[in-house]
Design a protein around this motif. Structure first.
Motif, PDB file in Angstrom:
ATOM      1  N   GLN A 206       0.851  -1.196   0.000  1.00  0.00           N
ATOM      2  CA  GLN A 206       0.000   0.000   0.000  1.00  0.00           C
ATOM      3  C   GLN A 206       0.879   1.235   0.000  1.00  0.00           C
ATOM      4  N   GLY A 207       1.180   1.723  -1.211  1.00  0.00           N
ATOM      5  CA  GLY A 207       2.034   2.890  -1.363  1.00  0.00           C
ATOM      6  C   GLY A 207       1.282   4.060  -1.957  1.00  0.00           C
ATOM      7  N   ASP A 208       2.014   5.155  -2.189  1.00  0.00           N
ATOM      8  CA  ASP A 208       1.397   6.366  -2.722  1.00  0.00           C
ATOM      9  C   ASP A 208       1.626   6.535  -4.222  1.00  0.00           C
ATOM     10  N   GLY A 209       1.918   5.418  -4.919  1.00  0.00           N
ATOM     11  CA  GLY A 209       2.155   5.474  -6.362  1.00  0.00           C
ATOM     12  C   GLY A 209       0.870   5.425  -7.161  1.00  0.00           C
ATOM     13  N   LEU A 210       1.011   5.505  -8.466  1.00  0.00           N
ATOM     14  CA  LEU A 210      -0.148   5.576  -9.361  1.00  0.00           C
ATOM     15  C   LEU A 210      -0.946   4.273  -9.412  1.00  0.00           C
ATOM     16  N   GLY A 211      -0.328   3.165  -9.042  1.00  0.00           N
ATOM     17  CA  GLY A 211      -1.012   1.871  -9.133  1.00  0.00           C
ATOM     18  C   GLY A 211      -1.972   1.595  -7.996  1.00  0.00           C
ATOM     19  N   GLY A 212      -1.854   2.341  -6.907  1.00  0.00           N
ATOM     20  CA  GLY A 212      -2.697   2.052  -5.748  1.00  0.00           C
ATOM     21  C   GLY A 212      -2.255   0.774  -5.066  1.00  0.00           C
ATOM     22  N   ALA A 213      -3.157   0.164  -4.321  1.00  0.00           N
ATOM     23  CA  ALA A 213      -2.818  -1.032  -3.545  1.00  0.00           C
ATOM     24  C   ALA A 213      -2.598  -2.244  -4.452  1.00  0.00           C
ATOM     25  N   ILE A 214      -1.675  -3.119  -4.021  1.00  0.00           N
ATOM     26  CA  ILE A 214      -1.429  -4.396  -4.687  1.00  0.00           C
ATOM     27  C   ILE A 214      -1.630  -5.485  -3.632  1.00  0.00           C
ATOM     28  N   ILE A 215      -2.492  -6.458  -3.922  1.00  0.00           N
ATOM     29  CA  ILE A 215      -2.799  -7.523  -2.970  1.00  0.00           C
ATOM     30  C   ILE A 215      -2.508  -8.869  -3.634  1.00  0.00           C
ATOM     31  N   ILE A 216      -1.679  -9.684  -2.976  1.00  0.00           N
ATOM     32  CA  ILE A 216      -1.290 -10.986  -3.524  1.00  0.00           C
ATOM     33  C   ILE A 216      -1.518 -12.062  -2.474  1.00  0.00           C
ATOM     34  N   ASP A 217      -1.977 -13.220  -2.924  1.00  0.00           N
ATOM     35  CA  ASP A 217      -2.227 -14.353  -2.035  1.00  0.00           C
ATOM     36  C   ASP A 217      -1.499 -15.564  -2.607  1.00  0.00           C
ATOM     37  N   GLY A 218      -0.764 -16.289  -1.751  1.00  0.00           N
ATOM     38  CA  GLY A 218      -0.037 -17.454  -2.234  1.00  0.00           C
ATOM     39  C   GLY A 218      -0.010 -18.570  -1.211  1.00  0.00           C
ATOM     40  N   ASP A 219       0.407 -19.766  -1.655  1.00  0.00           N
ATOM     41  CA  ASP A 219       0.551 -20.897  -0.737  1.00  0.00           C
ATOM     42  C   ASP A 219       1.819 -21.663  -1.071  1.00  0.00           C
ATOM     43  N   ALA A 220       2.117 -22.692  -0.248  1.00  0.00           N
ATOM     44  CA  ALA A 220       3.352 -23.451  -0.408  1.00  0.00           C
ATOM     45  C   ALA A 220       3.294 -24.426  -1.574  1.00  0.00           C
ATOM     46  N   LYS A 221       2.118 -24.574  -2.188  1.00  0.00           N
ATOM     47  CA  LYS A 221       1.972 -25.506  -3.318  1.00  0.00           C
ATOM     48  C   LYS A 221       2.203 -24.823  -4.663  1.00  0.00           C
ATOM     49  N   GLY A 222       2.608 -23.549  -4.618  1.00  0.00           N
ATOM     50  CA  GLY A 222       2.917 -22.850  -5.858  1.00  0.00           C
ATOM     51  C   GLY A 222       1.764 -22.093  -6.467  1.00  0.00           C
ATOM     52  N   ASN A 223       0.613 -22.064  -5.777  1.00  0.00           N
ATOM     53  CA  ASN A 223      -0.534 -21.310  -6.288  1.00  0.00           C
ATOM     54  C   ASN A 223      -0.427 -19.846  -5.865  1.00  0.00           C
ATOM     55  N   VAL A 224      -0.742 -18.951  -6.774  1.00  0.00           N
ATOM     56  CA  VAL A 224      -0.688 -17.516  -6.475  1.00  0.00           C
ATOM     57  C   VAL A 224      -1.793 -16.809  -7.245  1.00  0.00           C
ATOM     58  N   LYS A 225      -2.330 -15.769  -6.631  1.00  0.00           N
ATOM     59  CA  LYS A 225      -3.320 -14.923  -7.290  1.00  0.00           C
ATOM     60  C   LYS A 225      -3.108 -13.509  -6.782  1.00  0.00           C
ATOM     61  N   GLY A 226      -3.534 -12.521  -7.565  1.00  0.00           N
ATOM     62  CA  GLY A 226      -3.338 -11.158  -7.098  1.00  0.00           C
ATOM     63  C   GLY A 226      -3.920 -10.133  -8.041  1.00  0.00           C
ATOM     64  N   TYR A 227      -3.971  -8.897  -7.542  1.00  0.00           N
ATOM     65  CA  TYR A 227      -4.471  -7.802  -8.378  1.00  0.00           C
ATOM     66  C   TYR A 227      -3.845  -6.490  -7.957  1.00  0.00           C
ATOM     67  N   ILE A 228      -3.894  -5.531  -8.854  1.00  0.00           N
ATOM     68  CA  ILE A 228      -3.440  -4.179  -8.585  1.00  0.00           C
ATOM     69  C   ILE A 228      -4.641  -3.262  -8.747  1.00  0.00           C
ATOM     70  N   GLN A 229      -4.776  -2.302  -7.859  1.00  0.00           N
ATOM     71  CA  GLN A 229      -5.969  -1.454  -7.819  1.00  0.00           C
ATOM     72  C   GLN A 229      -6.177  -0.703  -9.133  1.00  0.00           C
ATOM     73  N   ASN A 230      -5.102  -0.129  -9.667  1.00  0.00           N
ATOM     74  CA  ASN A 230      -5.193   0.598 -10.940  1.00  0.00           C
ATOM     75  C   ASN A 230      -4.385  -0.159 -11.991  1.00  0.00           C
ATOM     76  N   SER A 231      -5.091  -0.932 -12.804  1.00  0.00           N
ATOM     77  CA  SER A 231      -4.394  -1.814 -13.756  1.00  0.00           C
ATOM     78  C   SER A 231      -3.910  -1.075 -15.004  1.00  0.00           C
ATOM     79  N   HIS A 232      -4.458   0.107 -15.259  1.00  0.00           N
ATOM     80  CA  HIS A 232      -4.103   0.841 -16.482  1.00  0.00           C
ATOM     81  C   HIS A 232      -3.134   1.988 -16.185  1.00  0.00           C
ATOM     82  N   VAL A 233      -1.933   1.618 -15.757  1.00  0.00           N
ATOM     83  CA  VAL A 233      -0.874   2.612 -15.529  1.00  0.00           C
ATOM     84  C   VAL A 233       0.226   2.375 -16.556  1.00  0.00           C
ATOM     85  N   SER A 234       0.501   3.397 -17.308  1.00  0.00           N
ATOM     86  CA  SER A 234       1.539   3.325 -18.338  1.00  0.00           C
ATOM     87  C   SER A 234       2.326   4.633 -18.283  1.00  0.00           C
ATOM     88  N   ILE A 235       3.503   4.602 -17.674  1.00  0.00           N
ATOM     89  CA  ILE A 235       4.305   5.810 -17.499  1.00  0.00           C
ATOM     90  C   ILE A 235       5.662   5.629 -18.178  1.00  0.00           C
TER      91      ILE A 235
END
Length: 298
Positions: A70-99
């Protein structure tokens, strides 16, 4: 080339080493969230960092780890979830950042993440209370931030490298990373040698793009040193959302709110933040949920 993470021991076990090729995994996230190149790099690095943390710090089948950036950059919050079996999922609050690229000609991840904020790691180890550690962002480039978290919150001196190569058409060309952890008892000579090796390391995503495997990444880092490879862990984007889970969430809104959805919208559409899967509930579905509420109160 398949996505997987390799684990190894070096310097007689005083160094634990992990390397991962996550190209297809990050490509799946990019497609699901339609991220633009700056957002893709930030989301991808956060996902790779979470994979490395999950596979070094989790043991049990049902243990999970969540990383919140949770930073003050243009992307907003980034939340990621993972486990020891190699599964991962996640998202970024602002997906359309191109700088524009940064001064080094690389994707400006710091501009997406920001430099003021926090990185939080929550481990669900199946105990009564989850373990939670939080550190301030130190660079916004994320590799340094994961490194600082490990040193500060878990007292493990480490080096974390995260890299995502985005093609001109916004697709993911290569993605991966490494994590090196110094175990108690390692002497200063080992640590100094390691620092020299990492300072001269090419960009990880370039090595993966050239076809290097996770084992070969570690062989490049530790050239001339014997490496004991322990195991391979397949990694993949995987979300455990379902219509049933969203049903339970809708029930918590109460019968009155469900009635409003029936009368005003004639149904409801739910969207999973992690994977963008959509689940539609028609009037009949919502009435069935109302009956569950009534039944639960009987």
């Amino acid at each position: 080339m398949k996505d997987y993470l390799a684990k190894a021991l070096v310097y007689s076990g005083y160094i634990r080493a992990y390397a991962v090729n996550a190209t297809a995994t990050i490509a799946e996230a990019q497609k699901r969230h339609d991220t633009w190149h700056s957002s893709s790099a930030a989301l991808g690095r956060a996902m790779i960092g979470t994979m490395l943390l999950s596979n070094s710090g989790l043991k049990g089948e049902d243990e999970r780890l969540t990383v919140k950036i949770q930073g003050d950059g243009l992307g907003g919050a980034i939340i990621i979830d993972g486990d020891a079996k190699g599964n991962v999922k996640g998202y970024i609050q602002n997906s359309h950042v191109s700088i524009p690229l940064n001064g080094d000609g690389k994707i400006d991840v710091r501009g997406v993440v920001g430099t003021n904020g926090v990185l939080t790691v929550i481990k669900d180890l199946g105990l009564k209370e989850p373990f939670s550690g939080q550190v301030p962002l130190v660079s916004g480039e994320l590799g340094d931030d994961f490194t600082y978290y490990l040193a500060s919150s878990e007292q493990i001196p480490s080096a974390v490298g995260l890299s995502v190569l985005v093609d001109k058409d916004e697709t993911i060309k290569a993605a991966g990373g490494f994590m090196i952890q110094v175990m108690p008892g390692a002497d200063e000579e080992v640590i100094s040698d390691l620092e020299t090796r990492l300072a001269n390391l090419p960009r990880v995503s370039d090595l993966i793009d050239a076809g290097k495997t996770p084992e070969e990444l570690l062989e490049i880092i530790f050239e001339g040193q014997p490496i004991m490879f322990l195991e391979e862990v397949p990694v993949q984007f995987k979300c455990d959302c379902s219509k049933e889970k969203f049903s339970q969430a809708l029930i918590t809104l109460g019968s009155h709110e469900l009635q409003l959805m029936i009368e005003e919208d004639h149904g409801a559409e739910t969207v999973c933040s992690f994977c963008n899967n959509k689940y539609y509930f028609d009037e009949e579905d919502l009435r069935a949920l109302q009956q569950e509420i009534v039944g639960g109160q009987a």
